[in-house]
Each structure stands twice: as structure tokens, then as C-alpha cells.
Design a protein around this motif. Structure first.
Motif, short mmCIF file in Angstrom:
data_model
loop_
_atom_site.label_atom_id
_atom_site.label_comp_id
_atom_site.label_asym_id
_atom_site.label_seq_id
_atom_site.Cartn_x
_atom_site.Cartn_y
_atom_site.Cartn_z
N LYS A 33 17.68 9.17 32.71
CA LYS A 33 18.38 7.96 33.16
C LYS A 33 19.65 7.76 32.32
CE LYS A 33 17.70 3.02 33.82
NZ LYS A 33 16.77 1.89 33.65
N THR A 36 22.32 10.40 33.20
CA THR A 36 23.03 10.05 34.43
C THR A 36 24.07 8.97 34.16
OG1 THR A 36 21.12 10.66 35.76
CG2 THR A 36 22.74 9.20 36.78
N LYS A 37 23.68 7.96 33.40
CA LYS A 37 24.62 6.88 33.09
C LYS A 37 25.80 7.42 32.28
CE LYS A 37 25.06 2.40 30.87
NZ LYS A 37 24.38 1.28 30.19
N TYR A 40 28.01 9.91 34.62
CA TYR A 40 28.59 9.51 35.90
C TYR A 40 29.05 8.06 35.96
CZ TYR A 40 26.38 13.86 37.21
OH TYR A 40 25.99 15.16 37.25
N SER A 41 28.95 7.34 34.88
CA SER A 41 29.31 5.93 34.87
C SER A 41 30.41 5.68 33.85
CB SER A 41 28.08 5.09 34.52
OG SER A 41 28.44 3.75 34.30
N HIS A 42 31.16 4.65 34.09
CA HIS A 42 32.19 4.25 33.12
C HIS A 42 31.64 3.23 32.13
CE1 HIS A 42 35.27 6.50 35.15
NE2 HIS A 42 34.88 5.98 36.31
N THR A 43 30.39 2.84 32.33
CA THR A 43 29.74 1.88 31.44
C THR A 43 29.16 2.63 30.25
OG1 THR A 43 29.13 0.56 33.36
CG2 THR A 43 27.99 0.08 31.30
#
Length: 71
Positions: A33, A36-37, A40-43
Motif C-alpha cells: 500500500k 503504491t502511494k 503513484y501519488s503526489h502525497t
């Protein structure tokens, strides 16, 4: 078990590991998890997420050591 996940779907790997040990599969789920964050995330990941990931990684390594020494 002599099996490994074939695809790129993380849920397949988690499901396969859960067949052997549901508690350990939870640790893999936590790590994937965060992967993935992070990928693929800007956070950005939080300090708590890093701590959880560290504990999950330690649990997975310890489980792998137990299996390796049992053989």
C-alpha cells in the motif's frame, strides 16, 4: 507451497501469502500500500506510515528467517 504470483496485481501476491499465513499477509499488504502511494501519488508518506512500513518489513523478514531455518 511452490507457487508465486504471476501478474502485476499486488492482491494476487497478498492472497497467495494469505493462504500460508494470514497475519504475515497483512504486513505485505501494508508495505505494498505504501509502495503504491509512494510510486503513484503526489502525497508524501507520513512519519506514521514509514514506522508501520518498518514494522511490517521487520515482521516479513523475521517470518522468512523462520521458514528458512525450518527447512
Amino acid at each position: 507451497m511452490g507457487e508465486h504470483a504471476q501478474g502485476e496485481n499486488h492482491d494476487e501476491a497478498i492472497g497467495l501469502l494469505a493462504r500460508a499465513d494470514k497475519d504475515i499477509a497483512k504486513h505485505l499488504r501494508a508495505l505494498l500500500k505504501l509502495k503504491t502511494k509512494a510510486g503513484y501519488s503526489h502525497t508524501p508518506a507520513t512519519v506514521d506510515e514509514f514506522k508501520r512500513a518498518g514494522r511490517a518489513a521487520e515482521a516479513l523478514v523475521e517470518a522468512a528467517r523462520r521458514v528458512a531455518t525450518a527447512r
